[in-house]
Design an enzyme around this catalytic site. Structure first.
Site, PDB file in Angstrom:
ATOM      1  N   HIS A 154       0.875  -1.180   0.000  1.00 61.37           N
ATOM      2  CA  HIS A 154       0.000   0.000   0.000  1.00 61.37           C
ATOM      3  C   HIS A 154       0.911   1.229   0.000  1.00 61.37           C
ATOM      4  O   HIS A 154       2.017   1.188   0.562  1.00 61.37           O
ATOM      5  CB  HIS A 154      -0.834  -0.043   1.285  1.00 61.37           C
ATOM      6  CG  HIS A 154      -1.897   0.992   1.401  1.00 61.37           C
ATOM      7  ND1 HIS A 154      -1.628   2.294   1.747  1.00 61.37           N
ATOM      8  CD2 HIS A 154      -3.233   0.919   1.239  1.00 61.37           C
ATOM      9  CE1 HIS A 154      -2.763   2.973   1.802  1.00 61.37           C
ATOM     10  NE2 HIS A 154      -3.750   2.160   1.487  1.00 61.37           N
ATOM     11  N   ASP A 231       3.373  -4.233   8.140  1.00 61.95           N
ATOM     12  CA  ASP A 231       2.103  -3.527   7.968  1.00 61.95           C
ATOM     13  C   ASP A 231       0.993  -4.554   8.203  1.00 61.95           C
ATOM     14  O   ASP A 231       0.755  -5.423   7.362  1.00 61.95           O
ATOM     15  CB  ASP A 231       2.045  -2.953   6.547  1.00 61.95           C
ATOM     16  CG  ASP A 231       0.714  -2.270   6.260  1.00 61.95           C
ATOM     17  OD1 ASP A 231      -0.208  -2.385   7.087  1.00 61.95           O
ATOM     18  OD2 ASP A 231       0.603  -1.639   5.193  1.00 61.95           O
ATOM     19  N   GLN A 234      -4.243  -5.169   7.127  1.00 62.84           N
ATOM     20  CA  GLN A 234      -5.255  -6.090   6.595  1.00 62.84           C
ATOM     21  C   GLN A 234      -5.189  -7.448   7.270  1.00 62.84           C
ATOM     22  O   GLN A 234      -5.875  -8.373   6.855  1.00 62.84           O
ATOM     23  CB  GLN A 234      -5.081  -6.250   5.067  1.00 62.84           C
ATOM     24  CG  GLN A 234      -5.292  -4.973   4.281  1.00 62.84           C
ATOM     25  CD  GLN A 234      -6.727  -4.452   4.341  1.00 62.84           C
ATOM     26  OE1 GLN A 234      -7.660  -5.176   4.684  1.00 62.84           O
ATOM     27  NE2 GLN A 234      -6.907  -3.176   4.022  1.00 62.84           N
ATOM     28  N   LYS A 257     -10.182   0.031  10.685  1.00 61.09           N
ATOM     29  CA  LYS A 257     -10.444  -1.178   9.876  1.00 61.09           C
ATOM     30  C   LYS A 257     -10.806  -2.356  10.777  1.00 61.09           C
ATOM     31  O   LYS A 257     -11.056  -3.450  10.306  1.00 61.09           O
ATOM     32  CB  LYS A 257      -9.199  -1.537   9.053  1.00 61.09           C
ATOM     33  CG  LYS A 257      -8.829  -0.497   7.997  1.00 61.09           C
ATOM     34  CD  LYS A 257      -7.606  -0.946   7.228  1.00 61.09           C
ATOM     35  CE  LYS A 257      -6.942   0.167   6.445  1.00 61.09           C
ATOM     36  NZ  LYS A 257      -7.687   0.610   5.280  1.00 61.09           N
ATOM     37  N   CYS A 401      -4.705   2.429  -3.597  1.00 59.81           N
ATOM     38  CA  CYS A 401      -3.441   2.918  -3.031  1.00 59.81           C
ATOM     39  C   CYS A 401      -2.321   1.894  -3.216  1.00 59.81           C
ATOM     40  O   CYS A 401      -1.441   1.764  -2.358  1.00 59.81           O
ATOM     41  CB  CYS A 401      -3.572   3.298  -1.551  1.00 59.81           C
ATOM     42  SG  CYS A 401      -4.797   4.556  -1.241  1.00 59.81           S
TER      43      CYS A 401
END
Ligand code: PLP
Length: 452
Positions: A154, A231, A234, A257, A401
């Site tokens: 991303h 990261d 997700q 999220k 993104c």
């Protein structure tokens, strides 16, 4: 052997029953609203931001109604209560990733968490930010040093590193992605060397759904002395995470999220690294002493939390973490895997849809992105999104993104459906039915699949 939730080693639980999903849906007030001429909302955009349960809204409201104050500042009862709730929230959120509370730094979102780390590197190089001693050397970076990322990042985990390299003269390198949407690990020996200061990569791709082999990558990075930044945007909302098992050094995710409020994010880091890491934002609340000539900084995590903290949001995020934990991340993962597989199966029956990323739900997070194309023609994702929106279905369209990834895949844009615990198999069918209107609407010559 029982199946394990992708990439975690944790067992999948039982998927939710229909009654349980109905009860979960009842916890999310927005899911009762209609859109576009009275159609029920089919929300398949949780990868962009999830919806919020009552418990989160109530936790924020209660803070404002009863305890609103500048936490860590006042000498009065409200501030004392607010500070207690804020620090209790840190403890709960740290528990989500198996860490002690003092290793959790609150930020605005994952983007800020990743920028914080990238700026810490350049501040160390400039000798600023309180960086003294040998431990801070791990953050010193300059010409000849390298930063490694991947082609599936991303922008939030790419642009800050590009900028770091621009500021310091270091070189950015990246692991390419295969046509199947996996990291091309055959390149890793060449890319990951003693010049690599940091390897920053995503746990789960927000486009491909690919679950990366975090532990293997972390081990290889550590073998050459690089720091590992993960990261987890997700993954944290969908899979059980244990930072000790993953053996990463720093990890970022966004609260919004994960059923939490907007405006609150997390940076987790090993205590000894956070101690050595130079500060990023400076000002009130993060100092120890200040004179006109200079300042010294508070211990972690306060030295990274300049200004009056977003206490209501942190408390709301803690309520979200408790809610998610009560649902059971193993069951959430199993439920989302069932929805993902149902969508993949449905799309496989439509030769005019090309899914990007791994073939099966086993290797994926709760994300399915695809292009609509046939006979050498394609329908732009924005047009697909328009048809779906007319049917009350919220998906994301565009490059999400992740522009370099889309270039590598040879597509300008994709349509992306992402799932959460409140989605149903019926909603997958609504999506497939609406998609079936796309070819005729745009005169696509269906029946022939374009080679990918
Ligand atoms: N990383 C990944 C993989 C994401 O999916 C996102 C958001 O979509 C981000 C980082 C950035 O999150 P935020 O915009 O909340 O900072």
């Amino acid at each position: 052997m029982s199946p394990t939730a992708a990439g975690t080693g944790a067992p999948y639980g039982e998927p939710f029953t229909d009654e349980e999903v109905t009860a979960i849906r009842g916890d999310f007030p927005i899911l009762t609203r209609t859109v576009r001429d009275g159609r029920p909302l089919v929300y398949l955009d949780s990868g962009a931001t999830s919806q919020k349960p009552w418990v989160v809204l109530a936790a924020e409201q209660e803070f404002y109604e009863r305890h609103n104050s500048a936490v860590h500042r006042g000498a009065h009862q409200l501030s004392e209560e607010g500070t207690g709730l804020y620090e209790a929230a840190r403890e709960i959120i740290a528990g989500l990733v198996g860490a002690p509370a003092h290793e959790v730094v609150f930020t605005k979102n994952a983007t800020e968490s990743l920028n914080l780390v990238a700026y810490a590197f350049s501040n160390a190089g400039a000798g600023g930010g309180g960086a003294t001693g040998a431990a801070a050397d791990r953050f010193r970076i300059g010409p000849g040093d390298e930063v490694l990322v991947t082609q599936m990042e991303h922008h939030a985990n790419l642009v800050p590193w590009q900028e770091l390299c621009r500021r310091t003269g270091a070189t950015l390198r990246w692991v390419p992605v295969t046509a199947d949407g996996l990291l091309d690990l055959t390149t890793l020996d060449e890319l990951l060397t003693e010049r690599t200061k940091v390897f920053a990569f995503t746990h789960v791709s927000n486009v491909l759904g690919t679950v990366n082999p975090v532990r293997e990558l972390a081990d290889r990075a550590h073998a050459v002395g690089a720091l590992v930044v993960l990261d987890a945007c997700q993954s944290a909302p969908h899979l059980a995470i244990d930072v000790a098992e993953l053996d990463v050094d720093l990890l970022a995710f966004s609260g919004h999220k994960l059923f939490g409020p907007l405006g609150i994010g997390v940076l987790w880091g090993r205590a000894e690294l956070l101690d050595a890491m130079p500060v990023f934002l400076t000002g009130g609340s993060m100092i120890e002493t200040v004179t006109m000539e200079g300042s010294t900084y508070a211990p972690v995590p306060q030295k990274f939390e300049a200004g009056v903290p977003a206490a209501a949001q942190a408390i709301g995020l803690a309520a979200a973490v408790q809610y998610l934990t009560e649902l059971g991340l193993d069951r959430v993962a199993a439920h989302e895997r069932r929805l993902t597989q149902a969508l993949l199966d449905g799309l496989a029956q439509r030769p005019w849809v090309r899914v990007v990323g791994p073939a099966g739900a086993e290797e994926r997070g709760a994300t399915v992105a695809f292009v609509v194309e046939a006979g050498g023609e394609s329908v732009h994702a924005h047009d697909v999104g328009q048809v779906l929106d007319d049917a009350g279905i919220a998906v994301r369209v565009g490059h999400h993104c992740a522009w370099p990834l889309h270039r590598a895949l040879g597509v300008t844009a994709t349509t992306r459906a992402t799932f959460a615990a409140y989605n149903t198999l019926d909603e997958v069918q609504v999506l497939l039915d609406a998609l079936d209107r796309v070819p005729a609407t745009f005169g696509l010559p269906v029946g022939e699949k374009v080679a990918s």
